[in-house]
Design a protein around this motif. Structure first.
Motif, PDB file in Angstrom:
ATOM      1  N   VAL A   1       1.598  -0.595   5.086  1.00 56.99           N
ATOM      2  CA  VAL A   1       0.787   0.607   4.970  1.00 56.99           C
ATOM      3  C   VAL A   1       1.629   1.742   4.410  1.00 56.99           C
ATOM      4  CG1 VAL A   1      -0.774  -0.071   6.848  1.00 56.99           C
ATOM      5  CG2 VAL A   1       1.292   1.254   7.364  1.00 56.99           C
TER       6      VAL A   1
ATOM      7  N   GLU B   1      -4.723   4.796   8.149  1.00 57.04           N
ATOM      8  CA  GLU B   1      -4.128   3.701   7.390  1.00 57.04           C
ATOM      9  C   GLU B   1      -4.115   2.399   8.183  1.00 57.04           C
ATOM     10  OE1 GLU B   1      -2.492   3.582   4.042  1.00 57.04           O
ATOM     11  OE2 GLU B   1      -4.119   5.042   4.065  1.00 57.04           O
TER      12      GLU B   1
ATOM     13  N   GLU C   1      -9.953  -4.466   8.434  1.00 53.30           N
ATOM     14  CA  GLU C   1     -10.235  -5.324   7.285  1.00 53.30           C
ATOM     15  C   GLU C   1      -9.644  -6.719   7.444  1.00 53.30           C
ATOM     16  OE1 GLU C   1     -12.451  -4.537   5.382  1.00 53.30           O
ATOM     17  OE2 GLU C   1     -12.567  -2.390   5.737  1.00 53.30           O
TER      18      GLU C   1
ATOM     19  N   HIS D   1      -7.638   1.012   9.167  1.00 54.49           N
ATOM     20  CA  HIS D   1      -8.257   0.387   8.004  1.00 54.49           C
ATOM     21  C   HIS D   1      -7.697  -1.030   7.818  1.00 54.49           C
ATOM     22  CE1 HIS D   1     -10.187   4.100   6.740  1.00 54.49           C
ATOM     23  NE2 HIS D   1     -10.656   3.498   5.668  1.00 54.49           N
ATOM     24  N   ALA D   2      -6.383  -1.143   7.902  1.00 51.88           N
ATOM     25  CA  ALA D   2      -5.744  -2.449   7.718  1.00 51.88           C
ATOM     26  C   ALA D   2      -6.223  -3.450   8.760  1.00 51.88           C
ATOM     27  CB  ALA D   2      -4.226  -2.296   7.791  1.00 51.88           C
TER      28      ALA D   2
ATOM     29  N   VAL E   1      -8.430  -3.789  -1.308  1.00 52.74           N
ATOM     30  CA  VAL E   1      -7.705  -4.709  -0.427  1.00 52.74           C
ATOM     31  C   VAL E   1      -8.687  -5.595   0.335  1.00 52.74           C
ATOM     32  CG1 VAL E   1      -6.190  -4.861   1.582  1.00 52.74           C
ATOM     33  CG2 VAL E   1      -5.728  -3.160  -0.189  1.00 52.74           C
ATOM     34  N   ALA E   2      -9.758  -4.990   0.837  1.00 52.42           N
ATOM     35  CA  ALA E   2     -10.753  -5.753   1.583  1.00 52.42           C
ATOM     36  C   ALA E   2     -11.349  -6.873   0.744  1.00 52.42           C
ATOM     37  CB  ALA E   2     -11.853  -4.817   2.085  1.00 52.42           C
TER      38      ALA E   2
ATOM     39  N   VAL F   1       0.117  -6.414   5.373  1.00 56.84           N
ATOM     40  CA  VAL F   1       0.139  -5.220   4.541  1.00 56.84           C
ATOM     41  C   VAL F   1       1.283  -4.300   4.962  1.00 56.84           C
ATOM     42  CG1 VAL F   1      -1.515  -4.035   6.053  1.00 56.84           C
ATOM     43  CG2 VAL F   1      -1.241  -3.261   3.700  1.00 56.84           C
TER      44      VAL F   1
ATOM     45  N   GLU G   1      -6.906   1.218  -3.339  1.00 56.50           N
ATOM     46  CA  GLU G   1      -7.565   1.737  -2.140  1.00 56.50           C
ATOM     47  C   GLU G   1      -7.979   0.577  -1.243  1.00 56.50           C
ATOM     48  OE1 GLU G   1      -7.735   4.807  -1.278  1.00 56.50           O
ATOM     49  OE2 GLU G   1      -6.990   5.689  -3.141  1.00 56.50           O
ATOM     50  N   TRP G   2      -8.419   0.925  -0.020  1.00 59.50           N
ATOM     51  CA  TRP G   2      -8.696  -0.097   0.971  1.00 59.50           C
ATOM     52  C   TRP G   2      -9.884  -0.981   0.606  1.00 59.50           C
ATOM     53  CZ3 TRP G   2      -5.317  -1.867   4.070  1.00 59.50           C
ATOM     54  CH2 TRP G   2      -4.270  -1.048   4.519  1.00 59.50           C
ATOM     55  N   ASP G   3     -10.850  -0.459  -0.138  1.00 54.41           N
ATOM     56  CA  ASP G   3     -11.977  -1.304  -0.514  1.00 54.41           C
ATOM     57  C   ASP G   3     -11.522  -2.443  -1.417  1.00 54.41           C
ATOM     58  OD1 ASP G   3     -11.420   0.392  -2.631  1.00 54.41           O
ATOM     59  OD2 ASP G   3     -13.519   0.739  -3.165  1.00 54.41           O
TER      60      ASP G   3
ATOM     61  N   MET H   1       0.822  -1.219   0.000  1.00 57.02           N
ATOM     62  CA  MET H   1       0.000   0.000   0.000  1.00 57.02           C
ATOM     63  C   MET H   1       0.854   1.267   0.000  1.00 57.02           C
ATOM     64  SD  MET H   1      -3.219  -0.686  -0.238  1.00 57.02           S
ATOM     65  CE  MET H   1      -4.200   0.637   0.458  1.00 57.02           C
TER      66      MET H   1
END
Length: 357
Positions: free
Chosen positions: A170, A177, A184, A180-181, A152-153, A168, A148-150, A142
């Protein structure tokens, strides 16, 4: 017909009045029962602190003085102060809780851990192929990726219990950041370019729940049964013991503070960044100045009893036990080379057309 219709209207009206009367009686009975048992009626709780399911609530319309005066039996007496606050036992892990993150387990044993890098791909099938290829964790990139995070999710969601756990790197040691990691489903967090002790603490704070860190409890697929919601002891109570935090030393300033960074509780390993230690120092591998910086990181990790990470090319370098492996594109190329052997890149060369040269 008209008389019958009129009669029906009268009967219906009478029944309606009777039903309303019965409902009114039931409502009155409920209120009387609620007075005898306040918890049965939420409305009866309002303004009656001390006699409801909130017996320690502040009196309605009054200052309780709670900022300086604690209720009887409270562990924290005196003025509320975060620095002296005694953290409760609500989220203690169960006694003798066992580690359920295989990467954490390998690190604790001192065994060699490998992380395969997913750098360019955003397709869940490519991610899952890497996650089931034999690595211990996946280093989802990342810091140098536009994803973006969506996205990755969705990749992690496609195979949450693959052989390799989701990890990840970040972009930076930032609340948004890292949370979010974690929310998810990440079980390995890599913090890049840690230059100071303060940056190292920030990376730790957003990775861990209190009392060790400052991560807030929110939502996300990490809490779901598909991910870690059903782990022994529960996710919230055991994730602090299972997450792996790796902090990267990539600059001369970071090397200078490597001992302080390594000493931070919750940091599991230091990563001696082979490329960027050259980038920021102006020297290459083999040069005395470059090798000195690598050894500084080495010494800091050993002094703090932490693990030492680097590129897979350093597999045989003394005391290195966790490694970043190549990207998905490099892995495909290596796999094809192994599969084809001498037949790799033996395509025919036409005399004309785009493939002629």
């Amino acid at each position: 017909m008209n008389r019958r219709f009129a009669l029906l209207l009268v009967i219906s009206a009478a029944l309606g009045v009777g039903a309303l009367h019965v409902l009114a009686q039931q409502s009155g009975n409920s209120r009387q029962e609620g007075q005898a048992n306040p918890s049965a009626d939420p409305d009866a709780d309002r303004g009656n602190a001390g006699t409801t399911q909130f017996p320690l609530a502040a009196p309605a319309g009054k200052d309780s003085g709670a900022v300086s005066k604690a209720p009887a039996g409270a562990a924290n007496q005196g003025t509320v102060d975060e620095k002296t606050w005694k953290y409760g036992h609500r989220f203690d892990p169960p006694p003798n809780a066992k580690i359920w993150n295989p990467v954490k387990l390998k690190l604790m044993r001192g065994e060699k851990v490998t992380g395969g890098t997913v750098s360019a791909a955003s397709d869940p099938s490519t991610y899952c192929a890497m996650a089931n290829a034999g690595y211990d964790f996946i280093w989802t990139e990342m810091q140098h990726s536009p994803r973006e995070w969506d996205n990755v999710a969705k990749m992690w969601e496609a195979c949450p219990h693959a052989k390799a756990v989701p990890g990840v790197r970040v972009a930076y040691a930032n609340e948004r950041e890292i949370q979010h990691a974690m929310d998810e489903g990440a079980l390995v967090i890599v913090i890049p370019t840690v230059r100071t002790f303060e940056e190292g603490v920030a990376g730790r704070d957003w990775t861990y729940f209190p009392p060790l860190g400052k991560r807030s409890q929110g939502a996300g697929q990490a809490y779901s049964a598909a991910f870690w919601g059903n782990v022994p002891g529960g996710y919230r109570n055991t994730i602090n013991q299972n997450v792996v935090l790796i902090e990267m030393i990539e600059t001369v300033g970071g090397a200078a503070q490597a001992r302080e960074i390594a000493s931070i509780p919750g940091v599991d390993a230091l990563f001696a960044a082979s490329s960027d230690l050259g980038n920021f120092s102006g020297y290459k591998q083999g040069d005395p100045d470059y090798e000195r910086l690598i050894n500084v990181v080495h010494d800091a990790a050993l002094a703090a009893g932490k693990r030492l990470c680097g590129p897979f090319a350093w597999l045989d370098r003394p005391d290195f036990t966790c490694f970043q492996n190549g990207s998905e594109t490099a892995a495909i190329e290596r796999g094809v080379a192994t599969e084809l052997g001498p037949l790799k890149n033996t395509q025919a060369k036409p005399e004309v057309g785009p493939y002629a040269k």
